[in-house]
Structure formats: C-alpha cells, structure tokens
Design a protein around this motif. Structure first.
Motif, PDB file in Angstrom:
ATOM      1  N   SER A   1     -40.849  -2.694 -60.031  1.00 62.41           N
ATOM      2  CA  SER A   1     -41.760  -2.052 -58.848  1.00 62.41           C
ATOM      3  C   SER A   1     -41.743  -2.555 -57.704  1.00 62.41           C
ATOM      4  N   LEU A   2     -41.668  -1.905 -56.440  1.00 63.04           N
ATOM      5  CA  LEU A   2     -42.601  -1.887 -55.103  1.00 63.04           C
ATOM      6  C   LEU A   2     -44.173  -1.811 -54.798  1.00 63.04           C
ATOM      7  N   TYR A   3     -44.876  -2.079 -55.943  1.00 64.16           N
ATOM      8  CA  TYR A   3     -46.183  -1.323 -55.270  1.00 64.16           C
ATOM      9  C   TYR A   3     -46.934  -3.158 -54.920  1.00 64.16           C
ATOM     10  N   HIS A   4     -45.928  -4.150 -54.367  1.00 66.19           N
ATOM     11  CA  HIS A   4     -47.150  -4.754 -53.864  1.00 66.19           C
ATOM     12  C   HIS A   4     -46.698  -4.542 -52.610  1.00 66.19           C
ATOM     13  N   GLN A   5     -45.894  -3.451 -52.149  1.00 61.99           N
ATOM     14  CA  GLN A   5     -45.687  -2.662 -51.041  1.00 61.99           C
ATOM     15  C   GLN A   5     -47.281  -1.615 -50.056  1.00 61.99           C
ATOM     16  N   LEU A   6     -48.114  -1.716 -51.229  1.00 60.62           N
ATOM     17  CA  LEU A   6     -49.537  -0.700 -50.796  1.00 60.62           C
ATOM     18  C   LEU A   6     -49.785  -1.302 -49.594  1.00 60.62           C
ATOM     19  N   PRO A   7     -50.562  -0.709 -49.092  1.00 58.11           N
ATOM     20  CA  PRO A   7     -51.398  -1.835 -47.680  1.00 58.11           C
ATOM     21  C   PRO A   7     -51.971  -2.919 -48.323  1.00 58.11           C
ATOM     22  N   ASP A   8     -51.603  -3.658 -47.356  1.00 55.36           N
ATOM     23  CA  ASP A   8     -52.152  -5.510 -48.021  1.00 55.36           C
ATOM     24  C   ASP A   8     -53.429  -5.229 -47.878  1.00 55.36           C
ATOM     25  N   PRO A   9     -53.868  -5.598 -49.324  1.00 53.83           N
ATOM     26  CA  PRO A   9     -55.440  -5.850 -49.188  1.00 53.83           C
ATOM     27  C   PRO A   9     -56.294  -6.916 -47.582  1.00 53.83           C
ATOM     28  N   ALA A  10     -55.815  -7.739 -47.450  1.00 50.26           N
ATOM     29  CA  ALA A  10     -55.707  -8.265 -46.887  1.00 50.26           C
ATOM     30  C   ALA A  10     -56.483  -7.660 -44.752  1.00 50.26           C
ATOM     31  N   GLN A  11     -56.083  -6.657 -45.292  1.00 46.75           N
ATOM     32  CA  GLN A  11     -56.250  -5.910 -43.693  1.00 46.75           C
ATOM     33  C   GLN A  11     -56.652  -4.227 -44.173  1.00 46.75           C
ATOM     34  N   ALA A  12     -56.307  -3.845 -45.707  1.00 46.00           N
ATOM     35  CA  ALA A  12     -56.652  -3.083 -46.017  1.00 46.00           C
ATOM     36  C   ALA A  12     -58.306  -2.265 -46.094  1.00 46.00           C
ATOM     37  N   SER A  13     -58.524  -1.362 -45.880  1.00 47.91           N
ATOM     38  CA  SER A  13     -60.182  -1.031 -46.082  1.00 47.91           C
ATOM     39  C   SER A  13     -60.506  -0.707 -46.659  1.00 47.91           C
TER      40      SER A  13
END
Length: 355
Positions: free
Chosen positions: A18-30
């Motif tokens: 899995s590379l699903y940690h490569q989704l937009p970073d929740p710290a910056q995501a809207s």
C-alpha cells in the motif's frame, strides 16, 4: 478530458503493498472523504462521477485504480484542491488523523437492505472465502518469480557495471537536472501493476506530464541502478519527482517522472514494452559485460522464461479472484439503494467543488 492514472497499491511478492499514505497529507489537506461499505455498493461509480465532474470544472484529477481490477477506482485525488475521495476498506484501510476537521467518513452501508442480505448469509460467506484463496497463490507465484529475477540481477550486476551506471547517471544529471532550488518533493506511485488482465502500465500518464522521454531498454531488470541516482540528483537540484515503484520489488524504481521539467525516464521491458516515442533510448542490456552474458546465456534465457510463466500464473490467480469478487458483488447489488448512493455522491460533489 485529461486525467492522470496511477495505482496506490499493487500485488507484490510480499502481498498487497500500500502507498495510500501518499494521499494528500491530512496536515495540509482541505478534505478527504473515506468511503466505507462492502462490495457492490457503488464506491467506484461514485468516485468516477466525482472525477468526471472535477474534469468538467477544469481540474486535472488523479484517478487511482485498483490493481486487482484496473477498471475499478480506489480513489480520486484533486491536487489543486488538496482533496481526495478514497475507498477506505480492506486491503487499504484508511484511518483519519483529523476526523471531522479533514477526513470524513461516508457510510454507504446505510443503503443496504440488511434483512435481504441476511437471507443470503451462507452464500456471502462462501463468496468471501472464494476471493481469498487465489490471492495466496498469486503471492506465492510472484514471490518465486521475484527470487529468480533477483538471482539474475545478482549475476549481472558486477562492480564494473555498477560503476558504468553511476557514470551514466552523473552524465545525464549534469545535462538535464540544472539547479532549481534547495530540495524537491517526492511522490511515490505505481505506474504499472500485475492485474487480472495482465501487466498494465498507464503510459498515457507519462505523455500527459512529460514531453521528453528517456526510454530505458531493460531486458534484465537493471533500470533501478540508473533511476535511483537520478532521483537523488533531481531532488537535490530542487525538482519535484514522481518515483514509480516496481510492483515486483517495491524497494526498486522502474520509472521516474519529473513533471516540472516535462522529463521522464521509463523502463521498456519484453513483458511491458514502452509504446511512446523517445527523445533518447538507452540500451541498458548493452552495458552488461558481453562475455558474462555469453557465458550464462542459457541460464539467463531459462530464468526469464520461468519468471514470465510464474507471473502468468499469478495473472490467472487474479482472474479467479476477480471472478469470485464479481459473484460477490452480484449477491449485494439487489439489496443496495443506489438512489441513496447517488444522492450521497451529489452532496460530496457540491462540497468538493465549493472548496
């Protein structure tokens, strides 16, 4: 309408990677919508509608496809909005870091007719078990193929060849990777995957982002030795990169995209030849010690033949798993309120496109 296509998960020799940690970073995501719900409840169709609406509004989304079924979506990312919608069920379970503030659960299970499904309890249990058995065979076949491939590379990667790759990478970096900043960002993706329909590579994603291509003719799986130092040089020079991992060994690279430079380095193998027109073609096979290759010609041919047969066995196993999953979805479909799913998708669309 243009969109980028990648995988964020792959069937590998170690199982699902899995590379699903490569989704937009929740710290910056809207906002990140996490879809929950079982098979056949409309998750992929909902995400496809989101992607299509985003394209119609002028955005260029990333479509993240399922490596088990490359016709099915696992996520849609909207980079311009720092937003995403993702299937958060196994094997890529997503848990929120900032629940409610960034990540929002979407429960599609609310649209099941649970009483109706309970009447098919035994069939559903059997169908779930039928999807799992072929995947174990898939992993065993891929693991055996990967060991053969590693043995082949160990034979060919002499210190002299490693030095050739180092010098070639340094020459390319000096020519192509001029200083642009202090440090580039790296996104990891799978551009290719082993799927139920065979080996799949999203070459159109390369074309959409990169007009200049180095095509690496690579019969023996050596491209990582060139791509790894190029990735290091690119990020050191301040260029953002898309590092595309090898599904047969996710610790290795098989493609490298530098969209800011409109430049890509892609592997072309006998199993997955690159159909794109290159600015330059590098014959990595020709860099191998010719005497060594001649002396071990029989071993090399045998290894490649057996490895390819094992990968095909894995593809057959994935086909069986896909057929079982289709049967499982067919059990669920009559008991899903798709009007409710559609209404939920409409609400998500409005919220996403208002951000």
């Amino acid at each position: 309408m243009a969109h980028l296509s990648y995988f964020l998960g792959a069937n590998t020799p170690e199982g699902f990677h899995s590379l699903y940690h490569q989704l937009p970073d929740p710290a910056q995501a809207s906002v990140i919508y996490i879809l929950k719900g079982g098979p056949g409840c409309g998750k992929s169709s909902l995400m496809a509608r989101v992607g299509a609406a985003a394209q119609e509004s002028g955005l260029i989304p990333e479509y993240i496809y399922c490596s088990g079924d490359p016709a099915s979506l696992d996520a849609v990312i909207l980079p311009d909005r720092q937003a995403a919608i993702v299937d958060g069920t196994a094997p890529h379970v997503i848990e929120p870091q900032f629940p409610g503030a960034v990540e929002r659960y979407v429960d599609l299970g609310q649209f099941w007719d649970c009483q109706g499904l309970a009447g098919h309890r035994d069939e559903i249990r059997a169908a779930f078990q039928a999807t799992a058995a072929p995947r174990r065979r898939v992993q065993r076949c891929l693991s055996a193929a990967a060991q053969i491939d590693a043995d082949l590379r160990e034979l060919l990667l002499t210190p002299a060849l490693m030095e050739k790759f180092r010098r070639r990478a340094a020459g390319i970096a000096g020519r192509e990777l001029k200083k642009a900043g202090d440090g580039g960002a790296v996104r990891q993706r799978f551009l290719s995957a082993v799927t139920h329909s065979g080996l799949v590579c999203f070459w159109e994603t390369v074309e959409l982002q990169c007009s200049r291509l180095y095509v690496l003719s690579d019969r023996y799986g050596l491209a990582h030795q060139l791509l790894s130092p190029l990735l290091t040089a690119a990020t050191a020079a301040g260029h953002d990169a898309v590092a595309c991992l090898d599904p047969m060994d996710p610790q290795r690279l098989c493609h490298l995209l530098l969209p800011g430079l409109s430049l890509a380095f892609v592997s072309s193998t006998p199993a997955m030849p690159c159909p794109l027109h290159p600015a330059r073609r590098l014959h990595l096979d020709a860099m191998v010690n010719p005497e060594l290759a001649r002396r071990h010609r029989g071993r090399l041919r045998f290894s490649q033949k057996v490895s390819a047969a094992l990968v095909q066995e894995a593809v057959d196993g994935l086909s069986q798993s896909k057929a079982a999953h289709d049967a499982l979805e067919a059990l669920y479909h009559p008991y899903v309120d798709f009007a409710g799913v559609t209404a939920t998708g409409d609400a998500i669309l409005r919220q996403l496109l208002e951000h």
